[in-house]
Design an enzyme around this catalytic site. Structure first.
Site, PDB file in Angstrom:
ATOM      1  N   ASP A   1       0.823  -1.204   0.000  1.00 11.06           N
ATOM      2  CA  ASP A   1       0.000   0.000   0.000  1.00 11.06           C
ATOM      3  C   ASP A   1       0.859   1.257   0.000  1.00 11.06           C
ATOM      4  OD1 ASP A   1      -2.162  -1.669   0.249  1.00 11.06           O
ATOM      5  OD2 ASP A   1      -2.965  -0.714   2.051  1.00 11.06           O
TER       6      ASP A   1
ATOM      7  N   HIS B   1      -5.308   2.944  -4.071  1.00  7.13           N
ATOM      8  CA  HIS B   1      -5.453   3.125  -2.624  1.00  7.13           C
ATOM      9  C   HIS B   1      -6.040   4.507  -2.327  1.00  7.13           C
ATOM     10  CE1 HIS B   1      -4.913   2.033   1.470  1.00  7.13           C
ATOM     11  NE2 HIS B   1      -3.875   2.790   1.735  1.00  7.13           N
TER      12      HIS B   1
ATOM     13  N   HIS C   1      -5.628   9.270   0.457  1.00  3.58           N
ATOM     14  CA  HIS C   1      -5.743   8.484   1.692  1.00  3.58           C
ATOM     15  C   HIS C   1      -6.741   9.070   2.685  1.00  3.58           C
ATOM     16  CE1 HIS C   1      -4.401   5.956   5.129  1.00  3.58           C
ATOM     17  NE2 HIS C   1      -4.101   5.118   4.163  1.00  3.58           N
TER      18      HIS C   1
ATOM     19  N   HIS D   1       3.786  -1.989   3.448  1.00  6.70           N
ATOM     20  CA  HIS D   1       3.899  -0.634   2.891  1.00  6.70           C
ATOM     21  C   HIS D   1       5.343  -0.415   2.467  1.00  6.70           C
ATOM     22  CE1 HIS D   1       0.603  -0.552   5.837  1.00  6.70           C
ATOM     23  NE2 HIS D   1       0.071   0.456   5.145  1.00  6.70           N
TER      24      HIS D   1
END
Length: 263
Positions: free
Chosen positions: A74, A125, A129, A219
């Site tokens: 991510d 994603h 965010h 990540h």
């Protein structure tokens, strides 16, 4: 009602402490205020498709027979993504990248193109965010549409998968995701790498949680994560796992827009 581990994505000063607090809060709170989260397991997606052919790429793995696991990242691309791609190429392992638009795809467009060229799955994603369950529908749509458009501009096709920030989703998000042609992908394994730079700990956490049809969440923007990846890959291969992208994990089923997938 299930709840998922929280995460943050921006490597800003002092941001790691906020991420740790956010994670603790997410574990204590329900996933959504009044929505029961219905998820589809990879095995159910495969079974529901009946007979079919496994998709091509990285050996055309058939997860109905193989012991499959999906490695996902991510909040990239980041300064560490090129090294990660080198490792994945060396190990001959595909991954699924859930990318951010603002300050990420904008900054590293060549890495997005490289991910696609090297056989990885490029997914969304969101743009910035934002927690989708906390914003109005028109802003949810913008968070989903902008990365779709940018990914299509960079690699010539729109993504079919997205991961909601912090795993937070509800009926409104499902509806808009369906309208935008996106399935939601959650996870079963997390190293909480937003809270540590200890690569050995990250590796150990992943290995402790991994199981067949698992979806690993990492990540690549945090400095401890990419150094942990070779050990994770080698150890799971020794256990008989085959690495696949999320679409390969679901095949011969296909990700359906508006559906939430989680092992």
């Amino acid at each position: 009602m299930p709840s998922l581990r929280s995460k943050t994505t921006k490597p800003l000063p002092g941001f790691r402490a906020v991420a740790t607090l956010s994670a603790a809060l997410a574990l204590a709170l329900p996933l959504t205020g009044c929505t029961t989260l219905h998820t589809t397991a990879p095995s159910a997606a495969r079974a529901g498709a009946g007979d079919g052919t496994a998709p091509a790429g990285f050996g055309a793995v058939d997860c109905r027979k193989a012991k499959c696991i999906a490695l996902t990242f991510d909040a990239g691309p980041s300064e560490h993504s090129a090294r990660l791609l080198d490792i994945l190429a060396q190990k001959k392992v595909p991954a699924t990248f859930f990318l951010l638009g603002k300050r990420h795809m904008e900054k590293y467009p060549d890495l997005v193109r490289r991910m696609e060229a090297e056989g990885h799955e490029v997914a969304s994603h969101t743009w910035d965010h934002r927690i989708l369950t906390r914003i109005p529908p028109e802003e949810i749509r913008e968070e989903l549409r902008r990365p779709n458009e940018e990914i299509e501009r960079l690699i010539g096709r729109r993504p079919t998968l997205m991961r909601p920030p912090q795993g937070r989703t509800d009926d409104t998000v499902h509806r808009i995701a369906r309208e935008e042609g996106l399935a939601e992908v959650l996870w079963s394994v997390t190293a909480k790498d937003y809270a540590t730079n200890d690569s050995a700990l990250i590796r150990r956490r992943v290995l402790q949680q991994s199981s067949r049809d698992g979806i690993i969440l990492l990540h690549d923007l945090y400095p401890g994560t990419v150094p942990a990846v070779p050990g994770i890959i080698d150890a799971l291969k020794e256990r008989g796992y085959v690495f696949v992208t999320v679409p390969q994990l679901l095949a011969p089923g296909r990700a359906r827009p508006g559906t939430v997938y989680r092992p």
